[in-house]
Each structure stands twice: as C-alpha cells, then as structure tokens.
Design an enzyme around this catalytic site. Structure first.
Site, short mmCIF file in Angstrom:
data_model
loop_
_atom_site.label_atom_id
_atom_site.label_comp_id
_atom_site.label_asym_id
_atom_site.label_seq_id
_atom_site.Cartn_x
_atom_site.Cartn_y
_atom_site.Cartn_z
N GLU A 199 0.87 -0.76 0.17
CA GLU A 199 0.33 0.31 0.26
C GLU A 199 0.70 0.88 0.03
O GLU A 199 0.02 2.42 -0.66
CB GLU A 199 -1.01 0.15 1.38
CG GLU A 199 -2.32 -1.45 1.00
CD GLU A 199 -1.89 -2.48 1.55
OE1 GLU A 199 -1.16 -2.97 1.59
OE2 GLU A 199 -2.73 -3.08 0.43
N HIS B 101 -12.08 -5.07 8.65
CA HIS B 101 -12.38 -4.79 6.73
C HIS B 101 -13.92 -4.35 6.75
O HIS B 101 -14.33 -4.27 5.71
CB HIS B 101 -12.64 -6.66 6.55
CG HIS B 101 -11.14 -6.76 5.68
ND1 HIS B 101 -10.25 -7.51 7.17
CD2 HIS B 101 -10.61 -6.80 5.14
CE1 HIS B 101 -9.13 -7.58 6.69
NE2 HIS B 101 -8.98 -7.74 5.13
#
Lengths: 324, 335
Positions: free
Chosen positions: A60, A129
């Site tokens: 990321e 999540h």
C-alpha cells in the site's frame, strides 16, 4: 437514464475519465485482469490495457507513493486501496506526504490524484475490514473527502474527483456495491462540495452520509406516518463541506440529527454539530443529536454488527424520542 | 562484494573542476547554516550533511536538467546540487518571507521543482515510493527522465524501502536509489540494528539487483557510478540500488554533539574528507593552486551573497498561513 449498480457506476466513472484523458492511469491490487475483489473495475483492463490499468503487489505504501510521485510529474492517477482499513498501512503517504506537500512547498507541487477505497460495515467482515474512516481523512488538512450514497453520485462524483486538481479520498461504501439506481446517460460529472436535499420536511433535519443515507430516507418515511416531517440531507462531500445547504436546512426545521456509521468520537457529525451550535444557535429548538456506532470496533456476527451500526429503527426511535 | 575503484583519469578536467566547485559550495553552505544557527538566526532543527558532499555532487553533475531528485531532511546539498538558489535556501532556514518555501517548509523540506528538486522528505523512507512514482510517470510519458532518490542507511530497515525496491524492479522503472551509508542511524551504529553488514548492497540481491558498494567520499567514483546507473535507467534498463559509504562530520541534527562515535573513527574519516581528498587529486592532476583557490574564493563569495540575501528578507508573512492548501491557492474547506 440507465439502471446501474453502484459497482457498475464506479467502473463506468473510471472508464469515462480514462477515455477522456490519456493521463489518467489506474493502479491497485487485483484491479486488472481480476476486475477488483468487489468487481467494481470489471472491463477496464480489457478496454485500456495493462499499461493504464496496472496490478500492484500488496504494497500500500508503494501504491500510494507511486500515485503521488506520478501526480506531481504529470499523470492523474487513480489508486485503489482494497479496504479502507488498509489506509492505516499507508497513512504516512496520505496524511504526511500527499496532504502536506503542496502546502509545505507553497504551491510548487500539485497532486491531482484519487484514492478509491471500499469503506464501511454491513458485510460481517469483522473489525479490520468494516471501518468507516471518512473522519480520519477529514481531520487532515489538504485532503478532499467524498462518499457517495447511490450509483449516479458514485459515477458523477468519481468523475469530478478525477478532474479535481487536488488529492481526493473517495470512499465507496461496500454495502452499497450491489444497490441499483438510474445513472444519466452520456458524460456525467457532478460537483465536489455540494450536499443534496433528498427530502423536504418541516420538523427536523436528518443529515447522513453514504450507506446511512438510504437508512435515513427509510426512517423519514416511517416518521412521516407518525406525523414527524423530516428533511434528509445527503452530505456527499465532507471536504469541501457544503455548510450553506446543510445549515440552511437546519435553520428551516430548528432540529438537527446526524446519522454516522463511524464510532462515536470525532465523527464527521461532530463537526457539523459544532458548526450548527456556532452558527445556528438561535434557530435551534432542541438539542443536536448524533446517531452513531458506539465507540467500539465493529463486531463480526450479524446480530452484533446490525445492533452496533445505526439502523432504521434506531434512527426512528431516536428522532421520535427527541421530538416528543 | 566489491568496492568500485576510483575512476581517476577517466573524468574530464572541466567536470572535475565542476565537481570540486559544487562540493566546496555545499560545504560552505552547510557551515554557514551552522554559523547562522549559532547566531540564533536559524531556528528549529537542521540536519547537516558536512562530509557527505561527494554523493550529491557526483549525481548532481551527472543528472540531466529535467531529471528528478528526491531527498531527505538531510537534503540541503541535494537540492542545491540541482541549481536551487542558496539565498532562498538560507532564507527558508531562517524563516524569512523570501525563503524557498516562503517559510512554510523549513530546513527539512527544501524543494525547487523548476530545478528538478522534487522535495526533501522528513519521514524516513516515504520518498522512495514517491520517487518510483515519478519514474513511473516518466516511463509512461516516454520522457527519458530519471528519478534519483537519496536516503540514509537507516531507511533500509523501514517497509517503504522494500515496497519501493520491489515495485521499481517489477515495473522496470527509471529510478536510482542511492543509500548514503554514514554508519549511523541517527545516534545508533547501523550495524547494531541491521541483519546484514552492508544495509543496502547486501539487500540488492533480494530484488534481483546488482550489489553496488562504492566510496561515497570520492567524487570521481560517485560521478562514475552516477553516470552508469542513470544511463542504465534512461536506456530502459530499470532501477539500481547504490550504497555509498560516507561519514557525517557532525551529529545527526543540531541537537546532537555525536559523542557516541569513537575518536579514532572520527579521525580516520576526517582524513578521508571528500573535499581534502579531491583537492589533493586535482593538484596531482596538474591543476594549479591558483585555479583551485579561485574556485574556493568564488564559493565563499556565493555563500556570502546568499547570506546577505537571506538576512535582508522580511519575516515570513502571516497571510501565507491560509494559502496553498489547494490548487486555487486557498485553504477553503467550506462554503
């Protein structure tokens, strides 16, 4: 008008902008041949090829850093972070680098880039999540923050984000990906920093964002049958914030409720409540009430997650009790 | 592991004079910054690169005018090596309105985009992926530009280093990563906290790259490796990772007297001062004392003029505070 799902509208928005501007490039994990883990980028790899739709490793920091370096040297990149929770792994790039570099260099650098990410709960994915993190981004000067609630806005606001000369964090609410709605045919570009009044009522103003918007609308329907007429405002964009529309609706009804998916502390609604208290105090007829997830991580089990997040029932009950 | 031999004799006379001139200018600038700090005219912190001039100079001279430099908070030399104004840099250190960033960046963020100095980054490791992104942009725009990214030895232990290296190799990006190994990660010997002896060179093979370890105090060596690695990147050969051994003459930052370093080590490295070494080499190559002295005098004059320019600036303007968050010049977040 064509009926598209929210995920199809996202892909259509990216495709529209990539076709228009050859400097728009799109990178992320599994976005290419796989079409995205949420299938929100299906068809882009086939249409624009592996140079403009590039798969990345699970890195990321590299994804967001690359987008920044590319944006400061002439591209208009779109970078996907698969789940917004993963923003935490590249927050330095976003909060320290992307948000601050234009300011620190007194405008030597422009960063026209979009970070798209799947945000929010309702999918039983558990605490890592499922977060709603718009308020993290809103708290950092230098970032624009957008969160659409329906397919038409998803396409139009995404197009506006790509065309914007500054960095935009674009939060796609993952529980909305399958929701269908009419999207204007042809080129569709919306405006950042404009809230929308979705329903007009004289008694109270309910301000909501993203997945909380359809819940607020359902709640307003139920409240109407009780004789409470609620205005519903879809914030759409937290930065820039359309305070003129939001506070204008608060002044008209004299009551403000916010519906936020985020945990309680420092949610975006707290800023709106603060603005209303500062600027509309004399027009308020009662306390400002925030409806949020409790200050906890989201639990995974369906009954727990549903009970934790603001529900239509909780919105109705809270408004009814407060308006009594 | 090989340490590349000095390329003595291979570098043209004019280039050598340019390398020497640049190193002396960078040295004089840093010393002036330190003096101004002692006068309490430079506030905040500053991280001087005294002793590390050969690396920035070697690359600075080898780069094309439109190539990109990315550097760290110890980045005065890399920014100036691209041609950025010394006066504007000193004024920025002094918080003046005529500073390079009008007072909004400070010592750790010197940037001069029009000279290809794309920023000084103060979070360790952050600029490696950003440099890779600029290289990606150059690659897809087919511009032939190369991004050169300077960082310290401590950076090799942070995740962004590894993410950037991997991405750069997978995408075959025109980027050169230059590790300035000055033996200390802030206050701690790098070898005490690193799994391998050579923090960058020993990691190169993990990314399929050649291990390159060079004498970072030798300007000829640095110029030579700069030409090789930039040439490779420009020709489409992909990234390189260079580890240049060097030593900072002072502490990590102005708060650090660097008393943790053994005296013998400091003595040894001061004897290998890149400017002393290079001056001797120029004399051996038949360049006269007068010509060298002239370069030194001109560097001093340039720094003196920059100091006057910086001292003459008014304090940074308060109305800058709410400017340049956005591309329209404003800081507006609401209507």
């Amino acid at each position: 008008m064509a009926e598209l799902s929210y995920r199809e509208a996202i892909a259509a928005g990216i495709a529209q902008e990539m076709a228009r501007d050859p400097m728009v490039y799109f990178i992320g994990e599994d976005i290419g041949a796989a079409g995205g883990v949420f299938k929100a980028t299906v068809g882009l790899f086939e249409r624009f090829g592996p140079d403009r739709v590039r798969d990345t490793p699970i890195s990321e920091q590299a994804i967001i850093g690359a987008a920044m370096g590319a944006a400061m040297t002439g591209l208009r990149p779109i970078a996907e972070i698969m789940f917004s929770d993963f923003l935490a792994t590249c927050w330095d790039m976003i909060a320290n680098q992307i948000a601050k570099t234009r300011y620190m260099t007194d405008g030597q650098v422009a960063l026209p880039l979009v970070i798209r990410t799947a945000n929010g709960g309702g999918t039983r994915f558990g605490a890592q999540h499922s977060q709603s993190l718009e308020n993290w981004a809103m708290a950092v000067p230098g970032l624009k923050v957008v969160a659409p609630s329906n397919p038409a806005d998803a396409k139009g606001l995404l197009a506006a984000a790509v065309r914007d000369p500054d960095p935009v964090l674009f939060f796609e609410q993952k529980s909305l990906y399958g929701v269908k709605g009419n999207v204007p045919d042809g080129e569709h570009v919306d405006t950042l920093g404009s809230a929308k009044v979705l329903r007009d009522g004289k008694d109270c103003t309910i301000v909501a964002l993203a997945a909380m918007v359809p819940k607020a609308m359902q709640a307003a329907e139920q409240l109407a049958s009780d004789g409470i007429q609620a205005t519903v405002v879809d914030v759409r964009s937290l930065v820039p914030l359309d305070t003129r529309t939001i506070l204008g609706e608060v002044v008209k009804t004299g009551r403000l409720f916010t519906v936020e998916e985020n945990p309680r502390l420092c949610g975006w609604g707290a800023e709106i409540a603060s603005l209303a208290a500062d600027e509309c105090f004399d027009d308020l007829d009662g306390p400002i009430v925030r409806i949020t997830t409790p200050h906890v991580p989201l639990p995974a089990a369906d009954v727990l997650e549903d009970a934790a997040m603001p529900s239509v029932e909780r919105i109705v009950a809270t408004v009814r009790k407060s308006m009594r | 592991m090989r340490i590349k031999a000095p390329a003595t004799g291979e570098v043209e006379r004019a280039t050598r004079l340019r390398l020497y001139q640049l190193m002396v200018e960078l040295r004089d600038f840093e010393q002036r910054a330190y003096e101004l700090f002692l006068e309490n005219l430079v506030r905040g912190t500053s991280h001087l690169a005294l002793g590390q001039e050969a690396i920035g100079a070697g690359y600075g001279v080898a780069m094309r005018a439109d190539d990109y430099t990315f550097c760290t908070y110890r980045g005065h030399n890399h920014t100036l090596a691209r041609g950025a104004s010394m006066g504007a840099a000193l004024a920025e250190l002094m918080g003046r309105g005529n500073g390079m960033l009008h007072g909004k960046g400070g010592s750790m963020h010197l940037t001069d985009v029009k000279h290809g100095a794309m920023g000084s980054y103060a979070i360790v490791g952050a600029h490696l992926p950003i440099a890779a992104g600029a290289a990606w942009s150059a690659q897809v725009r087919k511009s032939g530009q190369v991004a050169v990214c300077f960082f310290g030895d401590g950076t090799t232990n942070i995740g962004a280093f590894h993410e950037a290296l991997n991405l750069a190799v997978v995408w075959k990006l025109p980027v050169v990563f230059v590790c300035e190994n000055n033996l200390y990660m802030e206050y701690t010997p790098i070898e005490a906290v690193t799994a391998v002896k050579h923090p960058a060179a020993d990691r190169a093979s993990a990314y399929g790259l050649e291990s390159i370890l060079v004498d970072g105090n030798d300007a000829d060596v640095m110029y030579d490796i700069a030409r090789q690695t930039i040439g490779k990147a420009r020709a489409g050969g992909g990234p390189s990772l260079v580890e240049a051994l060097t030593y900072r003459h002072g502490g990590h930052s102005r708060a650090d007297p660097a008393q943790y370093r053994p005296e013998a080590e400091v003595r040894e490295w001061l004897a290998r001062d890149p400017i002393k070494v290079y001056r001797r080499r120029l004399l051996e190559a038949g360049i006269g004392e007068a010509e060298i002295g002239d370069i030194e005098a001109r560097a001093q004059q340039k720094v003196d003029a920059a100091t006057e320019e910086a001292r003459g600036g008014a304090p940074a303007r308060v109305d800058e505070i709410e400017r340049q968050i956005w591309s329209d010049g404003s800081a507006t977040w609401r209507n």
